[in-house]
Design a protein around this motif. Structure first.
Motif, PDB file in Angstrom:
ATOM      1  N   TRP A   3       9.692  -0.070  -1.225  1.00 35.29           N
ATOM      2  CA  TRP A   3       8.505  -0.511  -0.478  1.00 35.29           C
ATOM      3  C   TRP A   3       7.880  -1.737  -1.145  1.00 35.29           C
ATOM      4  O   TRP A   3       7.491  -2.685  -0.464  1.00 35.29           O
ATOM      5  N   LYS A   9       0.835  -1.206   0.000  1.00 35.68           N
ATOM      6  CA  LYS A   9       0.000   0.000   0.000  1.00 35.68           C
ATOM      7  C   LYS A   9       0.870   1.256   0.000  1.00 35.68           C
ATOM      8  O   LYS A   9       0.604   2.205  -0.751  1.00 35.68           O
ATOM      9  N   LYS A  10       1.910   1.259   0.803  1.00 34.07           N
ATOM     10  CA  LYS A  10       2.805   2.408   0.866  1.00 34.07           C
ATOM     11  C   LYS A  10       3.555   2.591  -0.457  1.00 34.07           C
ATOM     12  O   LYS A  10       3.743   3.715  -0.918  1.00 34.07           O
ATOM     13  N   GLU A  68       3.051   5.841  -3.576  1.00 36.41           N
ATOM     14  CA  GLU A  68       4.083   6.713  -4.134  1.00 36.41           C
ATOM     15  C   GLU A  68       3.928   6.894  -5.643  1.00 36.41           C
ATOM     16  O   GLU A  68       4.357   7.898  -6.191  1.00 36.41           O
TER      17      GLU A  68
END
Length: 70
Positions: free
Chosen positions: A51, A23-24, A28
């Motif tokens: 990530w 998700k992170k 981006e």
């Protein structure tokens, strides 16, 4: 039996961590264009995102740990 539950908990922890990292990492990128012409330019961007790579590693570790539960 306690050891089985502990290994299962570790596997679930890896999978949950992977979801958060994914998700992170996707956050981006912002909006993505998944057209056929653009799909090959996304691959290097995905491989450079730490990530997303962390999420892949975490999912892999969770899968390997889950095999011990079975």
């Amino acid at each position: 039996m306690l050891q089985t539950f502990l290994v299962l908990f570790i596997s679930i922890l890896f999978a949950s961590t992977a979801q958060i990292l994914f998700k992170k990492g996707i956050a981006e990128f912002g909006s993505l264009d998944f057209s056929l012409a653009n799909i090959f330019s996304l691959i290097p961007r995905i491989l450079q995102n730490s990530w997303l790579l962390g999420g892949l590693v975490s999912f892999g570790m969770g899968f390997l740990v889950y095999l011990f539960v079975l």
